[in-house]
Design a protein around this motif. Sequence first.
Motif, PDB file in Angstrom:
ATOM      1  N   ASN A  49       0.802  -1.145   0.100  1.00  0.00           N
ATOM      2  CA  ASN A  49      -0.446  -0.445  -0.014  1.00  0.00           C
ATOM      3  C   ASN A  49       0.989   1.342   0.066  1.00  0.00           C
ATOM      4  O   ASN A  49       2.240   1.526   0.548  1.00  0.00           O
ATOM      5  N   THR A  64      -3.733   4.369  -0.940  1.00  0.00           N
ATOM      6  CA  THR A  64      -3.365   3.257  -2.366  1.00  0.00           C
ATOM      7  C   THR A  64      -3.461   1.893  -1.605  1.00  0.00           C
ATOM      8  O   THR A  64      -2.665   1.637  -1.443  1.00  0.00           O
ATOM      9  N   ASN A  66      -2.451  -1.135  -3.145  1.00  0.00           N
ATOM     10  CA  ASN A  66      -1.953  -1.786  -4.708  1.00  0.00           C
ATOM     11  C   ASN A  66      -2.390  -3.239  -4.633  1.00  0.00           C
ATOM     12  O   ASN A  66      -3.351  -3.799  -5.858  1.00  0.00           O
ATOM     13  N   GLU A 108      -6.399  -2.725  -5.903  1.00  0.00           N
ATOM     14  CA  GLU A 108      -6.679  -1.016  -6.598  1.00  0.00           C
ATOM     15  C   GLU A 108      -7.915  -0.806  -6.064  1.00  0.00           C
ATOM     16  O   GLU A 108      -9.116  -0.978  -6.192  1.00  0.00           O
ATOM     17  N   GLU A 139      -8.618   2.526  -3.583  1.00  0.00           N
ATOM     18  CA  GLU A 139      -8.415   3.927  -3.332  1.00  0.00           C
ATOM     19  C   GLU A 139      -9.372   4.633  -2.617  1.00  0.00           C
ATOM     20  O   GLU A 139     -10.689   4.238  -2.211  1.00  0.00           O
ATOM     21  N   GLN A 173      -9.882   8.495   0.010  1.00  0.00           N
ATOM     22  CA  GLN A 173      -9.588   9.375   0.728  1.00  0.00           C
ATOM     23  C   GLN A 173     -10.345   9.637   2.445  1.00  0.00           C
ATOM     24  O   GLN A 173     -11.705   9.216   2.684  1.00  0.00           O
TER      25      GLN A 173
END
Length: 388
Positions: A323, A372, A374, A377, A379, A381
């Motif tokens: 991440n 994020t 990874n 996949e 994201e 905020q």
Amino acid sequence: MKKILFSIFYVALTWCNAQTAMYNSGSLQIHSQGQIGFHTDFINDTTFDQNEGLAGFYGNNLLQVQGSIAPTFWDLEFMVPNNVFLQNTVNVRNNTNFVDGNVLTPTNDQTIYLNFLQNGFFNGDSDASKVTGFAAINDRGFFSFPVGDQTQLRPLLLDSEGSTPLAICAYFFENPSSPSSISESFNVNEKVRDIGTVSDREFWIVQSEIPATVTISWNSRSAIGAIPNATLESVIVVGWSKAANQWVVIGNTAQSGDLTNGFITSQAFIPNDFSAITFGTIPLPTDTFAVNNPTLGNYFISPNGDGTNDFLVFDNLSESPNNSVLIFNRFGQKVFEQLDYVDEFNGASNTGNFYLSQDIGLSEGIYYYLVTLNDLELEYQGFIFLDR
């Protein structure tokens, strides 16, 4: 009995001068009822392929097979507790009997192997007696390779779509990322997104130009159950692609067992396209994580050393160790960044101009984070309120 005595007498005549090995440079032949026992090293430097009868390797000391020409036997037997080391390929036309001790080959040389010719077969393979190194077959399409490491038999079943002129196989109980027995390495972290985890415990090398499926098994030593979030259904066959230089999914057609003991059969693939194969798992399902975590929320931290809210902690972030975390102030300036974040942010900057005042920390107020994942996949905020 006369034929047996004849063979032994001829061997004695071809013994090398130093008498540390039996050296064959003549026309030695084992007849149909003949038997010969090797109790010392064997060096073969001449054509030795019209044999019938039985040849055996016996004794308590390590024996070696050397020479410039591969000998070919009809029936072969190994009973050497301290192993037989092949420094030259040995061919078998009929039966190989594993009694005690392993047959070793150089693991960095795929051209030396115990070679089962078109009708060759074996008996008695076990944890105590097998091929530790490379075994091979000629002109056949279906075979179970009796391979393993020093302590365990770890066979691989090859089922080819046609007769393969040559197929070789070896097993390694070593981390593919840093194997000690071969010069090549296969980093388990270099993988396509369709793979969650690649086993760091063991791998096989299998080579053939004919499309085939393989069946491999795992046991408690394989530690499949130790892979995070592993289930039987998540186990897959993966291979180190020579073209892509990373682990890719080969896929499977059948599997059975549990996370302690089981087996899996791959989809058809061309073994020569891969340097190694092992077990992998599929990634964590992103929809499950997203449903359970529609947001990561907004956070309050007060890094005053009282043990409460001193660090920014994102719950469940361990499900995606690959991440990144970015934190910005209200002017959009980046004040913190971290790959593989594990609760490091405590109100101090680690990037940009703000890093110079790290000792006094960031001023209190509202900050904005971007996380994020990874592996999944995804994201996220949100906001952080920093209180001094």
